[in-house]
Design a protein around this motif. Structure first.
Motif, PDB file in Angstrom:
ATOM      1  N   LYS A  33      24.480  58.075 119.951  1.00 52.32           N
ATOM      2  CA  LYS A  33      25.653  58.059 119.064  1.00 52.32           C
ATOM      3  C   LYS A  33      26.183  59.470 118.813  1.00 52.32           C
ATOM      4  N   ARG A  34      25.281  60.428 118.699  1.00 50.41           N
ATOM      5  CA  ARG A  34      25.708  61.809 118.435  1.00 50.41           C
ATOM      6  C   ARG A  34      26.479  62.418 119.609  1.00 50.41           C
ATOM      7  N   HIS A  35      26.150  62.016 120.835  1.00 53.50           N
ATOM      8  CA  HIS A  35      26.700  62.739 121.988  1.00 53.50           C
ATOM      9  C   HIS A  35      27.518  61.898 122.964  1.00 53.50           C
ATOM     10  N   THR A  70      23.883  70.480 126.081  1.00 57.29           N
ATOM     11  CA  THR A  70      24.067  71.176 127.363  1.00 57.29           C
ATOM     12  C   THR A  70      23.230  70.500 128.446  1.00 57.29           C
ATOM     13  N   TRP A  71      22.006  70.149 128.094  1.00 56.85           N
ATOM     14  CA  TRP A  71      21.112  69.458 129.047  1.00 56.85           C
ATOM     15  C   TRP A  71      21.747  68.138 129.491  1.00 56.85           C
ATOM     16  N   LEU A  72      22.282  67.385 128.530  1.00 55.94           N
ATOM     17  CA  LEU A  72      22.946  66.110 128.864  1.00 55.94           C
ATOM     18  C   LEU A  72      24.166  66.327 129.768  1.00 55.94           C
ATOM     19  N   PHE A  99      22.871  58.679 130.223  1.00 53.20           N
ATOM     20  CA  PHE A  99      21.903  58.403 129.151  1.00 53.20           C
ATOM     21  C   PHE A  99      20.642  57.720 129.688  1.00 53.20           C
ATOM     22  N   LEU A 100      20.798  56.926 130.717  1.00 56.81           N
ATOM     23  CA  LEU A 100      19.602  56.295 131.308  1.00 56.81           C
ATOM     24  C   LEU A 100      18.693  57.375 131.922  1.00 56.81           C
TER      25      LEU A 100
END
Lengths: 233, 80
Positions: free
Chosen positions: A57-59, A103-105, A85-86
């Motif tokens: 939800k945050r990102h 950043t990682w995402l 996200f998976l």
């Protein structure tokens, strides 16, 4: 003489505002999120799926619009969102906190976008309009300074919409660098690692992309000024 | 330093990637060159506008978020 002092003051104001920006940036980086995201990551690793939902939800907005800027198609951006996200969930144990969780995402999302683009071989058909030409070899003698144009909420929204269209007109390689650097705030090193190119190549593409965007914005503000004057006559 | 050098180094200057001595040369040149200060100001504004795009992201459409949550539930929780 007046002009000389005027320009000097403008330049001084420019330098001071850049110093203030740098201070704010350092302050906000120290203050923000290691902590909320880091804590949630820890909880997920301990088996709390609810914490992962909170991370999503945050990102989710940032990841979705990041993919939209690269691919320009909602259906594709939704695929990237889900896959990112998976993969993040599956690879969460490898998140070391060297960069922020966002950043990682976004690195995962960027890699997914690159793979999708390569697979569909549509590297250049994402442009909404005529691709912008990038020259930047010569500085014109007369340059309109639109940096202090007055604005309000409606104009800001309109400008943001224009920026998204303008980005879509950049060639793929330069658009990616611009998005990662100026929109998402990656460092040059992070971009070089994410896109697999040298830092020198990152800098060069970024420079060309910014020049092209400045040119498009110059035309945009010029046109807006003309329309404004026409409307008040 | 010439105007063409400013054009070439402007991004590195804005990103504070240059040696202080080169920054000083740029600043000395710009003080007396009207096109260059307009160029510098508008390049800086360009970068700021794009920074702002990232900071003011609009909310993700509701159905896209719902689809994502369902996808993750199916692929994460149910496969555990």
């Amino acid at each position: 003489m007046f002009m000389y002092h005027y320009m000097q003051n403008r330049f001084l104001a420019f330098s001071i505002s850049k110093m203030e920006d740098a201070e704010k940036e350092t302050y906000s980086k120290e203050q923000k999120a290691p902590d909320k995201d880091g804590l949630l990551v820890k909880q997920v690793l301990e088996g709390d799926y609810g914490a992962f939902e909170q991370l999503v939800k945050r990102h989710q907005s940032r990841v979705f619009y990041h993919a939209m800027r690269f691919l320009n198609r909602q259906e594709d951006a939704e695929d990237i969102l889900q896959d990112t996200f998976l993969r993040a969930f599956k690879g969460l144990g490898s998140f070391r906190g060297d960069s922020s969780f966002l950043t990682w995402l976004l690195k995962i999302a960027t890699n997914n976008c690159l793979m999708k683009l390569r697979k569909s071989k549509k590297m250049d058909i994402v442009s909404l309009d005529k691709p912008v030409e990038i020259d930047g070899s010569e500085l014109p003698r007369e340059i309109e300074d639109w940096s202090n144009n007055p604005s309000d909420q409606r104009l800001e929204d309109e400008t943001r919409e224009f920026l998204n269209k303008a980005m879509a007109r950049l060639p793929e390689d330069k658009r990616m660098v611009l998005v990662l650097k100026d929109v998402e705030g990656f460092t040059n090193l992070e971009i070089s690692e994410t896109l697999g190119m040298s830092v020198a190549a990152v800098k060069s593409r970024l420079h060309r992309a910014r020049l092209a965007m400045r040119d498009l914005l110059s035309h945009y503000f010029e046109e807006r000024e003309v329309n404004y004057k026409r409307n008040i006559q | 330093m010439k105007c063409a050098d400013i054009l070439e180094k402007i991004s590195d200057y804005l990103d504070k990637e240059l040696d202080p001595s080169i920054c000083k040369e740029i600043e000395n040149h710009v003080q007396d060159c009207e096109p260059c200060i307009a160029f510098l100001n508008t390049m800086r504004k360009t970068v700021e506008l794009f920074n702002d795009v990232g900071k003011r992201e609009t909310e993700i459409p509701g159905p896209v978020s719902d689809k994502l949550m369902n996808f993750l539930k199916q692929n994460v929780i149910e496969k555990k």
